[in-house]
Design an enzyme around this catalytic site. Structure first.
Site, PDB file in Angstrom:
ATOM      1  N   ASP A  41      -8.854  -0.771   2.363  1.00  0.00           N
ATOM      2  CA  ASP A  41      -8.837  -0.218   1.190  1.00  0.00           C
ATOM      3  C   ASP A  41     -10.149  -0.581   0.288  1.00  0.00           C
ATOM      4  O   ASP A  41     -10.627   0.082  -0.163  1.00  0.00           O
ATOM      5  CB  ASP A  41      -7.472  -0.832   0.093  1.00  0.00           C
ATOM      6  CG  ASP A  41      -6.308   0.067   0.357  1.00  0.00           C
ATOM      7  OD1 ASP A  41      -6.378   0.759   1.445  1.00  0.00           O
ATOM      8  OD2 ASP A  41      -5.657   0.390  -0.620  1.00  0.00           O
ATOM      9  N   ASP A  86       0.754  -1.314   0.233  1.00  0.00           N
ATOM     10  CA  ASP A  86       0.011  -0.022  -0.037  1.00  0.00           C
ATOM     11  C   ASP A  86       0.912   1.293   0.070  1.00  0.00           C
ATOM     12  O   ASP A  86       1.795   1.253   0.853  1.00  0.00           O
ATOM     13  CB  ASP A  86      -0.846  -0.078   1.200  1.00  0.00           C
ATOM     14  CG  ASP A  86      -1.866   1.265   1.285  1.00  0.00           C
ATOM     15  OD1 ASP A  86      -2.387   1.238   0.292  1.00  0.00           O
ATOM     16  OD2 ASP A  86      -1.767   1.911   2.282  1.00  0.00           O
ATOM     17  N   THR A  99      -3.395   5.117  -3.507  1.00  0.00           N
ATOM     18  CA  THR A  99      -2.553   5.786  -3.019  1.00  0.00           C
ATOM     19  C   THR A  99      -1.297   5.640  -3.629  1.00  0.00           C
ATOM     20  O   THR A  99      -0.270   6.437  -3.529  1.00  0.00           O
ATOM     21  CB  THR A  99      -2.312   5.412  -1.391  1.00  0.00           C
ATOM     22  OG1 THR A  99      -2.202   3.840  -1.353  1.00  0.00           O
ATOM     23  CG2 THR A  99      -3.541   5.785  -0.668  1.00  0.00           C
ATOM     24  N   THR A 100      -0.841   4.619  -4.427  1.00  0.00           N
ATOM     25  CA  THR A 100       0.303   4.606  -5.085  1.00  0.00           C
ATOM     26  C   THR A 100       0.147   5.312  -6.483  1.00  0.00           C
ATOM     27  O   THR A 100       1.176   6.040  -6.718  1.00  0.00           O
ATOM     28  CB  THR A 100       0.548   2.830  -5.592  1.00  0.00           C
ATOM     29  OG1 THR A 100       0.519   2.241  -4.409  1.00  0.00           O
ATOM     30  CG2 THR A 100       2.058   2.726  -5.985  1.00  0.00           C
TER      31      THR A 100
HETATM   32  P1  ADP Z   1      -3.045   2.006  -5.590  1.00  0.00           P
HETATM   33  O1  ADP Z   1      -2.291   1.886  -4.176  1.00  0.00           O
HETATM   34  O2  ADP Z   1      -2.802   3.123  -6.209  1.00  0.00           O
HETATM   35  O3  ADP Z   1      -4.532   1.468  -5.557  1.00  0.00           O
HETATM   36  P2  ADP Z   1      -2.628  -0.696  -6.628  1.00  0.00           P
HETATM   37  O4  ADP Z   1      -1.551  -1.363  -6.552  1.00  0.00           O
HETATM   38  O5  ADP Z   1      -3.766  -1.023  -6.018  1.00  0.00           O
HETATM   39  O6  ADP Z   1      -2.264   0.897  -6.268  1.00  0.00           O
HETATM   40  O7  ADP Z   1      -2.941  -0.738  -8.200  1.00  0.00           O
HETATM   41  C1  ADP Z   1      -3.728   0.107  -8.792  1.00  0.00           C
HETATM   42  C2  ADP Z   1      -3.800  -0.226 -10.439  1.00  0.00           C
HETATM   43  O8  ADP Z   1      -3.731  -1.513 -10.755  1.00  0.00           O
HETATM   44  C3  ADP Z   1      -4.881   0.597 -11.109  1.00  0.00           C
HETATM   45  O9  ADP Z   1      -4.651   1.460 -12.048  1.00  0.00           O
HETATM   46  C4  ADP Z   1      -5.716  -0.547 -11.534  1.00  0.00           C
HETATM   47  O10 ADP Z   1      -6.517  -0.388 -12.724  1.00  0.00           O
HETATM   48  C5  ADP Z   1      -4.744  -1.609 -11.630  1.00  0.00           C
HETATM   49  N1  ADP Z   1      -5.070  -2.970 -11.698  1.00  0.00           N
HETATM   50  C6  ADP Z   1      -5.777  -3.546 -10.509  1.00  0.00           C
HETATM   51  N2  ADP Z   1      -6.152  -4.774 -10.773  1.00  0.00           N
HETATM   52  C7  ADP Z   1      -5.786  -4.966 -12.257  1.00  0.00           C
HETATM   53  C8  ADP Z   1      -5.850  -6.145 -12.996  1.00  0.00           C
HETATM   54  N3  ADP Z   1      -6.467  -7.232 -12.761  1.00  0.00           N
HETATM   55  N4  ADP Z   1      -5.376  -6.266 -14.372  1.00  0.00           N
HETATM   56  C9  ADP Z   1      -4.823  -4.806 -14.744  1.00  0.00           C
HETATM   57  N5  ADP Z   1      -4.796  -3.748 -13.874  1.00  0.00           N
HETATM   58  C10 ADP Z   1      -5.251  -3.933 -12.629  1.00  0.00           C
HETATM   59 MG    MG Z   2      -5.316  -0.260  -4.859  1.00  0.00          MG
END
Ligand code: ADP
Ligand code: MG
Length: 533
Positions: free
Chosen positions: A401, A67, A100-101
């Site tokens: 989250d 996260d 948040t990332t």
């Molecule tokens: P954050 O902390 O910003 O939520 P994440 O590590 O959760 O970061 O990543 C979020 C990103 O990953 C988003 O842009 C989302 O669209 C993408 N994402 C999440 N699941 C998938 C998936 N199964 N396939 C492709 N992209 C994905």
């Molecule tokens: Mg996320």
């Protein structure tokens, strides 16, 4: 870098290009570089194939997390501009809970774009203003491409929660945790008052032991401590519960005063007094018909003395003591009661009824569970389990989250595709709109649009795909009108991401864009750092 003599003389020169004074330019470069370093540090964590970080603090505590907000909170950032990114991620955590990332990665790309624009001689204020307009346009485009949803559609909500959970350490359990998060939020939402949805009405309790799969939702309230009784009841049906904020123990003298007892007669008198004092309280408890007593924690003394417990055992009253001050509001809302502040108010009208209060064994320890409260408010308890402390803590963060994602959808009932699809779509549309703009504004808007491609670029990079090839193909397919073409990290190809059920709330993306732009604008506008020691 310009020389000090030529510094800031842009008006005198023939060229209209802005020439920064050397110090402001130095400060700006140093700020941008420090902030970009933070972005680079967490870029590898983005997306379902992103890496996790193991963070060790000075006192040897270890955290494993994916996260963004947690990573940044834990690492020790010294540079003031880098600290702004830590704040940025925290702001996103408060507003949307997820993304948040993303918010930090976007800010990094925007800073990179701004740096290049500065090198082309564009004034920071012009860049900042253009970026603000571009962000507003981007949010508008995101709104246009979003799909409105009905929050009674549980399956759709579960898909959103699962997308958020899929990029976490506990992604294996997303099919279990997703529905739990959805049910929890739907339980606390009052129809017609969706905006007032407050996640503090969901109590998350962590209990070591078992696996994450044993995580469960309890429609009631759970106290992580066992009942204080020695030989009293451990299970009470048709309970009459009293929640008190006063102590059932002899008052203590303060630090400055002592009571010196010199002979046995006086000692006897003191003990008798204590006994009479406690008996009086216990009698009143019995008279009111109370059989479960909840006691708030006292910082000055033991809230329930040994002697009081002995009497309470005798009248078969179950005691749960040491209820934390911050839990008082939740307990009151769950039971539909008010805390009783003095013995005079300990009357039957101030007690509440519940179907069952029992002490249950969870993992290696015991906890008290209250279910079926008569005036129960809209609250719920989530009991998170995990086989070790690190997984347990990360499971709790990931659930947070997922809960936030559902809260976002309840507040703003619209969603968009994931997997980099919205960012590419916004980048294309924004670049198209930039064509109708003129001069510097057009250049800055185009740079802003290109910067948004960092999300699909990073997703592809983290998934082990060729980022440039992937983003180019994605751009081509979106230009052809495939608005939901996104990066399918499982298949390692570009497919219709909606078919893969990768969907996310609109609010997460819009707030990520506006917050990151806001931070980049403030970093651009700083031209000096003054430290006062
Ligand atoms: P954050 O902390 O910003 O939520 P994440 O590590 O959760 O970061 O990543 C979020 C990103 O990953 C988003 O842009 C989302 O669209 C993408 N994402 C999440 N699941 C998938 C998936 N199964 N396939 C492709 N992209 C994905
Ligand atoms: Mg996320």
């Amino acid at each position: 870098m310009t020389s000090p003599t030529a510094a800031g003389d842009s008006n005198k020169g023939k060229s209209l290009a802005y020439k920064d004074k050397s110090k402001p330019a130095d400060v700006r470069t140093s700020n941008i570089n420090a902030a970009k370093a933070v972005c680079d540090a967490i870029r590898t964590s983005l997306g379902p194939r992103g890496m996790d970080k193991m963070i060790q603090t000075g006192n040897g505590e270890v955290t494993i997390t994916n996260d963004g907000a947690t990573i940044l909170k834990q690492i020790n950032v010294i540079h003031p501009a880098a600290k702004m990114l830590v704040e940025l991620s925290r702001a996103q955590d408060i507003e949307a809970g997820d993304g948040t990332t993303t918010v930090v990665v976007v800010a990094g790309a925007l800073l990179d774009a701004a740096e290049k624009l500065l090198q082309r001689g564009i004034h920071p204020t012009a860049i900042s203003d253009s970026f603000q307009r571009a962000a507003a346009l981007a949010v508008e485009i995101l709104n246009e491409i979003s799909t409105p949803i009905d929050i009674t559609n549980r399956d759709l909500l579960i898909k959103c929660a699962s997308t958020s959970l899929n990029s976490k350490v506990v992604s294996q359990q997303s099919s279990l945790l997703g529905p739990l998060a959805v049910d929890a939020v739907l339980k606390i939402v009052e129809p017609g008052h969706e905006k007032a949805c407050n996640l503090s009405d969901i109590k998350v309790i962590k209990q070591l032991g078992g696996t994450v799969e044993d995580t469960q939702l309890i429609d009631g309230i759970v106290f992580p401590q066992r009942s204080a009784n020695v030989s009293g009841p451990k299970r009470i049906e048709k309970a009459k519960i009293g929640f008190i904020q006063f102590c059932i123990s002899p008052p203590k003298t303060d630090m400055d005063h002592n009571v010196v007892v010199t002979d046995y007669a006086a000692m006897d008198r003191v003990l008798k007094e204590e006994r009479a004092y406690i008996l009086n309280i216990v009698k009143q408890i019995k008279k009111a018909g109370c059989n479960v007593l909840l006691v708030q924690k006292s910082i000055l003394r033991d809230a329930v003395s040994e002697l009081a417990l002995h009497f309470l055992d005798k009248i078969k009253c179950m005691v749960v003591k040491d209820i934390e001050r911050e839990d008082v509001e939740f307990v009151c809302k769950s039971l539909g009661c008010r805390p009783i502040a003095s013995l005079d108010h300990f009357v039957p009208e101030n007690l509440v009824s519940a179907d069952l209060v029992e002490e249950v064994g969870v993992g290696g320890s015991r906890m008290v569970k209250i279910t079926g409260a008569q005036n129960a408010g809209r609250t719920i308890t989530l009991l998170v389990r995990g086989s070790n402390k690190l997984v347990l803590a990360e499971a709790e963060r990931s659930l947070h989250d997922a809960l936030c994602v559902i809260r976002c959808l309840v507040r703003k009932k619209a969603l968009i595709a994931g997997g980099g699809a919205p960012e590419i779509e916004v980048a294309l549309k924004l670049a198209a709109r930039a064509n109708s703009l003129e001069g510097i504004d057009a250049i800055c808007t185009r740079a802003y649009a290109n910067a948004l491609e960092i999300i699909p670029f990073t997703l592809a990079e983290n998934a082990g795909l060729n980022p440039i090839q992937t983003v180019t193909e994605l751009r081509t397919r979106h230009a052809k009108g495939e608005t939901s073409a996104g990066i399918n990290v499982r298949k390692g190809a570009i497919t219709d991401i909606l078919e893969e059920n990768v969907v996310q709330p609109l609010l997460v993306s819009t707030s990520a864009l506006s917050f990151s732009t806001e931070t980049v604008r403030s970093i651009l506008k700083i031209d000096d750092i003054v430290s006062i020691c």
